[in-house]
Design a protein around this motif. Structure first.
Motif, PDB file in Angstrom:
ATOM      1  N   GLN A 114      70.817   1.029 -15.637  1.00 36.04           N
ATOM      2  CA  GLN A 114      70.323   2.096 -16.507  1.00 36.04           C
ATOM      3  C   GLN A 114      69.976   3.344 -15.702  1.00 36.04           C
ATOM      4  O   GLN A 114      70.260   4.467 -16.132  1.00 36.04           O
ATOM      5  N   SER A 148      74.769   2.423 -19.857  1.00 36.53           N
ATOM      6  CA  SER A 148      74.089   1.870 -21.022  1.00 36.53           C
ATOM      7  C   SER A 148      74.259   0.349 -21.066  1.00 36.53           C
ATOM      8  O   SER A 148      75.286  -0.182 -20.634  1.00 36.53           O
ATOM      9  N   THR A 149      73.264  -0.325 -21.617  1.00 40.74           N
ATOM     10  CA  THR A 149      73.307  -1.787 -21.693  1.00 40.74           C
ATOM     11  C   THR A 149      73.313  -2.240 -23.145  1.00 40.74           C
ATOM     12  O   THR A 149      72.527  -1.753 -23.958  1.00 40.74           O
ATOM     13  N   VAL A 150      74.205  -3.181 -23.459  1.00 35.60           N
ATOM     14  CA  VAL A 150      74.328  -3.714 -24.810  1.00 35.60           C
ATOM     15  C   VAL A 150      74.264  -5.238 -24.734  1.00 35.60           C
ATOM     16  O   VAL A 150      75.072  -5.862 -24.033  1.00 35.60           O
ATOM     17  N   VAL A 182      67.149  -3.850 -23.047  1.00 35.68           N
ATOM     18  CA  VAL A 182      68.472  -3.251 -23.239  1.00 35.68           C
ATOM     19  C   VAL A 182      68.411  -2.014 -24.133  1.00 35.68           C
ATOM     20  O   VAL A 182      67.473  -1.824 -24.906  1.00 35.68           O
ATOM     21  N   ASP A 183      69.454  -1.209 -24.019  1.00 34.73           N
ATOM     22  CA  ASP A 183      69.526   0.012 -24.821  1.00 34.73           C
ATOM     23  C   ASP A 183      69.917  -0.281 -26.266  1.00 34.73           C
ATOM     24  O   ASP A 183      69.429   0.366 -27.195  1.00 34.73           O
ATOM     25  N   GLU A 184      70.821  -1.245 -26.449  1.00 35.64           N
ATOM     26  CA  GLU A 184      71.287  -1.578 -27.795  1.00 35.64           C
ATOM     27  C   GLU A 184      71.558  -3.074 -27.906  1.00 35.64           C
ATOM     28  O   GLU A 184      71.828  -3.755 -26.919  1.00 35.64           O
TER      29      GLU A 184
END
Length: 246
Positions: free
Chosen positions: A167, A172-174, A212-214
Motif C-alpha cells: 500500500q 491497492s489491495t483487494v 485491505v483497500d477493497e
C-alpha cells in the motif's frame, strides 16, 4: 541423510546443509528434545531466519522412516526473493503491477495450482507468510507444472507487514471474501493491484480484512456456498486479465 528429495533428517546432515546455503522451507524439532547439539543447531537456524516448529515425536516419524535424531528439515526447490526487490522491479516495468498474497493456504496441491494460474496470468510475485502455510514441496512443484520455477515467490514474516508495504508503494489491495456484496466484476482492476486469497477453511483472516483497500466476492448461483480456493483465485486473476486487455 534424506529419504525424499526435499527432506533432510539428522543433526549433522542438517548442519552441513545449513552451512552449504541450502534453502530451507521449515525445520521440525522434537518436543522436549534435550540435546546440546540440537540446541546449538536451533540457534544457527534462528540466525539464518529459518522457520522452526516444535512437534511431537510422531510427527517426525511421519515425515521420515529414517533415524531422524529428533530433527527433520524440509528444503525448498526454489530460492525465495525479497518483497522489496520484486516490488521495485514491478514498479519499474512497463506493465501494471499485479501481486498475489496467500493468507494461510495449507494444501500443497492448491498452492501448486495457484502458482500455475498466477504464472499464466502474469502475476509479478506470489507472497505468503513463513508460518502456517503449505510447504514448497515436490507435490507443489508437480501441481504447478513447473510454474514455481518461473514466478518470483516471496516468503515474509507477516502478511500484514507485506500489505502495508504494498500500500505504501502505491499498490491497492483487494481481498477475496464471501463477506461482501461487492462482486469482483464491479471493481476497477486496471490499477497496480495485489489480490489476497484466504485459507481453504476460514478464508482471509479478519485481521487482514481490516487492512485491505477493497473486498470482493464471486457470485455463487448453486446450493454450495464456496469455491475451491485455487478455482476462486483463477476467477479473480482472469477478471484482472480481462479488464486489462480491454
Amino acid at each position: 541423510m534424506s529419504d525424499r528429495t526435499n527432506t533432510i533428517f539428522g543433526i549433522y546432515p542438517i548442519k552441513e546443509a545449513l552451512a552449504s546455503n541450502v534453502v530451507f522451507d521449515k525445520v521440525y524439532i522434537q518436543k522436549g528434545a534435550e540435546n546440546d547439539k540440537i540446541t546449538s543447531l536451533m540457534k544457527d537456524l534462528e540466525k539464518a531466519n529459518v522457520p522452526v516448529s516444535i512437534v511431537p515425536f510422531e510427527k517426525l516419524n511421519r515425515l521420515t522412516k529414517g533415524n531422524h535424531q529428533g530433527i527433520v528439515a524440509l528444503t525448498s526447490p526454489v530460492a525465495f526473493q525479497s518483497l522489496e526487490n520484486v516490488v521495485e522491479r514491478a514498479l519499474e516495468s512497463d506493465k501494471t503491477p499485479l501481486f498475489l498474497i496467500l493468507d494461510q493456504i495449507t494444501d500443497v496441491r492448491n498452492f501448486g495450482a495457484i502458482l500455475r494460474t498466477a504464472e499464466c496470468t502474469g502475476v509479478d510475485a506470489v507472497i505468503f507468510q513463513k508460518s502456517g502455510g503449505a510447504p514448497v514441496s515436490g507435490d507443489t512443484v508437480k501441481t504447478s507444472a513447473g510454474a514455481i520455477f518461473k514466478i518470483p515467490i516471496c516468503k515474509v514474516e507477516h502478511i500484514k507487514d507485506a500489505i502495508f508495504y504494498l500500500q505504501g508503494s502505491g499498490i491497492s489491495t483487494v481481498a477475496a471474501t464471501e463477506k461482501t456484496e461487492t462482486e469482483i466484476y464491479s471493481l476497477d482492476l486496471k490499477k497496480p493491484l495485489a489480490i489476497i486469497m484466504g485459507s481453504e477453511g476460514k478464508g482471509v483472516s479478519k485481521s487482514v480484512l481490516n487492512l485491505v483497500d477493497e473486498r470482493a466476492s464471486l457470485p455463487l448461483l448453486g446450493e454450495i456456498n464456496s469455491l475451491n480456493v485455487s478455482v476462486a483465485c483463477g476467477a479473480f486473476l482472469y477478471e484482472v486479465t480481462r479488464q486489462r486487455r480491454l
